[in-house]
Design a protein around this motif. Structure first.
Motif, PDB file in Angstrom:
ATOM      1  N   ILE A   1       0.545  -1.092   0.027  1.00  0.00           N
ATOM      2  CA  ILE A   1      -0.046  -0.155   0.077  1.00  0.00           C
ATOM      3  C   ILE A   1       0.693   1.179  -0.030  1.00  0.00           C
ATOM      4  CG2 ILE A   1      -1.444   1.401   1.390  1.00  0.00           C
ATOM      5  CD1 ILE A   1      -3.135  -1.165   2.087  1.00  0.00           C
ATOM      6  N   ASP A   2       2.074   1.210   0.656  1.00  0.00           N
ATOM      7  CA  ASP A   2       2.828   2.376   0.941  1.00  0.00           C
ATOM      8  C   ASP A   2       3.341   2.649  -0.575  1.00  0.00           C
ATOM      9  OD1 ASP A   2       2.239   2.642   3.617  1.00  0.00           O
ATOM     10  OD2 ASP A   2       4.226   1.523   4.147  1.00  0.00           O
ATOM     11  N   GLN A   3       3.867   1.595  -1.373  1.00  0.00           N
ATOM     12  CA  GLN A   3       4.375   1.683  -2.489  1.00  0.00           C
ATOM     13  C   GLN A   3       3.299   2.154  -3.649  1.00  0.00           C
ATOM     14  OE1 GLN A   3       5.808  -2.025  -4.252  1.00  0.00           O
ATOM     15  NE2 GLN A   3       6.713  -1.264  -5.844  1.00  0.00           N
ATOM     16  N   LEU A   4       2.210   1.752  -3.470  1.00  0.00           N
ATOM     17  CA  LEU A   4       1.208   2.327  -4.533  1.00  0.00           C
ATOM     18  C   LEU A   4       0.877   3.682  -3.935  1.00  0.00           C
ATOM     19  CD1 LEU A   4      -0.766   1.376  -6.701  1.00  0.00           C
ATOM     20  CD2 LEU A   4      -2.472   0.485  -4.996  1.00  0.00           C
ATOM     21  N   ALA A   5       0.791   3.895  -2.639  1.00  0.00           N
ATOM     22  CA  ALA A   5       0.523   5.526  -2.524  1.00  0.00           C
ATOM     23  C   ALA A   5       1.557   6.413  -2.856  1.00  0.00           C
ATOM     24  CB  ALA A   5       0.389   5.401  -0.855  1.00  0.00           C
ATOM     25  N   LYS A   6       2.765   5.863  -2.738  1.00  0.00           N
ATOM     26  CA  LYS A   6       3.900   6.800  -3.402  1.00  0.00           C
ATOM     27  C   LYS A   6       3.703   6.991  -4.816  1.00  0.00           C
ATOM     28  CE  LYS A   6       7.079   5.515   0.459  1.00  0.00           C
ATOM     29  NZ  LYS A   6       8.392   4.707   0.522  1.00  0.00           N
ATOM     30  N   GLN A   7       3.246   6.008  -5.497  1.00  0.00           N
ATOM     31  CA  GLN A   7       3.406   6.118  -7.059  1.00  0.00           C
ATOM     32  C   GLN A   7       2.258   6.993  -7.321  1.00  0.00           C
ATOM     33  OE1 GLN A   7       5.368   5.001  -9.538  1.00  0.00           O
ATOM     34  NE2 GLN A   7       4.040   6.124 -10.761  1.00  0.00           N
ATOM     35  N   LEU A   8       0.945   6.759  -6.554  1.00  0.00           N
ATOM     36  CA  LEU A   8      -0.072   7.682  -6.777  1.00  0.00           C
ATOM     37  C   LEU A   8       0.094   9.273  -6.328  1.00  0.00           C
ATOM     38  CD1 LEU A   8      -3.160   5.610  -5.671  1.00  0.00           C
ATOM     39  CD2 LEU A   8      -2.725   6.235  -7.865  1.00  0.00           C
ATOM     40  N   PHE A   9       0.800   9.161  -5.409  1.00  0.00           N
ATOM     41  CA  PHE A   9       1.255  10.721  -4.948  1.00  0.00           C
ATOM     42  C   PHE A   9       2.205  11.219  -5.813  1.00  0.00           C
ATOM     43  CE2 PHE A   9       4.466  13.198  -2.608  1.00  0.00           C
ATOM     44  CZ  PHE A   9       3.862  14.123  -2.163  1.00  0.00           C
TER      45      PHE A   9
ATOM     46  N   ALA B   1      -1.256  11.531   2.876  1.00  0.00           N
ATOM     47  CA  ALA B   1      -2.054  11.093   3.819  1.00  0.00           C
ATOM     48  C   ALA B   1      -3.586  10.531   3.216  1.00  0.00           C
ATOM     49  CB  ALA B   1      -2.311  11.818   4.998  1.00  0.00           C
ATOM     50  N   LEU B   2      -4.079  11.488   2.524  1.00  0.00           N
ATOM     51  CA  LEU B   2      -5.384  11.203   1.971  1.00  0.00           C
ATOM     52  C   LEU B   2      -5.328   9.928   1.133  1.00  0.00           C
ATOM     53  CD1 LEU B   2      -8.290  12.327   1.785  1.00  0.00           C
ATOM     54  CD2 LEU B   2      -7.429  13.519  -0.291  1.00  0.00           C
ATOM     55  N   LEU B   3      -4.208  10.026   0.227  1.00  0.00           N
ATOM     56  CA  LEU B   3      -4.271   8.688  -0.832  1.00  0.00           C
ATOM     57  C   LEU B   3      -3.866   7.525   0.127  1.00  0.00           C
ATOM     58  CD1 LEU B   3      -1.962  10.129  -3.424  1.00  0.00           C
ATOM     59  CD2 LEU B   3      -4.165   9.512  -3.701  1.00  0.00           C
ATOM     60  N   GLU B   4      -3.065   7.510   1.257  1.00  0.00           N
ATOM     61  CA  GLU B   4      -2.781   6.206   1.842  1.00  0.00           C
ATOM     62  C   GLU B   4      -4.158   5.779   2.701  1.00  0.00           C
ATOM     63  OE1 GLU B   4       0.681   7.144   4.518  1.00  0.00           O
ATOM     64  OE2 GLU B   4       1.968   6.925   2.798  1.00  0.00           O
TER      65      GLU B   4
ATOM     66  N   LEU C   1      -3.803  20.790  -2.390  1.00  0.00           N
ATOM     67  CA  LEU C   1      -3.476  20.402  -1.124  1.00  0.00           C
ATOM     68  C   LEU C   1      -2.031  20.215  -0.962  1.00  0.00           C
ATOM     69  CD1 LEU C   1      -5.913  17.414  -0.446  1.00  0.00           C
ATOM     70  CD2 LEU C   1      -6.080  19.457   0.470  1.00  0.00           C
ATOM     71  N   PRO C   2      -1.394  20.451   0.216  1.00  0.00           N
ATOM     72  CA  PRO C   2      -0.031  20.404   0.557  1.00  0.00           C
ATOM     73  C   PRO C   2       0.128  18.773   0.471  1.00  0.00           C
ATOM     74  CG  PRO C   2      -1.142  21.581   2.565  1.00  0.00           C
ATOM     75  CD  PRO C   2      -2.066  21.239   1.457  1.00  0.00           C
ATOM     76  N   ALA C   3       1.461  18.611   0.058  1.00  0.00           N
ATOM     77  CA  ALA C   3       1.964  17.293  -0.229  1.00  0.00           C
ATOM     78  C   ALA C   3       1.806  16.153   0.924  1.00  0.00           C
ATOM     79  CB  ALA C   3       3.529  17.380  -0.386  1.00  0.00           C
TER      80      ALA C   3
END
Length: 80
Positions: A2-10, A33-36, A26-28
């Motif tokens: 999930i962290d990897q996917l969130a990083k990619q989406l971010f 946090a919203l994506l995760e 939104l600030p980074a």
């Protein structure tokens, strides 16, 4: 995972915002946090977990098929 996917989406979202020149975004840290949070709600599984469960289901299906054949043979014998 999930962290990897969130990083990619971010990264993708951040890149698109920069391309659009959106200064009201939104600030980074909030976006990440919203994506995760959203990804954790999806109940994702790894490919390895999926493949393992698929193999278990295939073996179970094979056993059921064999049992159905055996049951039908027993029923046929009983009716003779």
């Amino acid at each position: 995972m999930i962290d990897q996917l969130a990083k990619q989406l971010f990264t993708d979202a951040q890149q698109r915002m920069q391309e659009l020149g959106n200064s009201d975004a939104l600030p980074a840290s909030q976006l990440k946090a919203l994506l995760e949070s959203g990804l954790r709600k999806l109940n994702l599984v790894t490919r390895e977990e999926f493949d393992a469960q698929q193999a278990v289901l295939l073996r179970t299906r094979e056993k059921i098929d064999k049992l159905e054949v055996q049951l039908q043979a027993l029923l046929d014998c009983k009716n003779d």
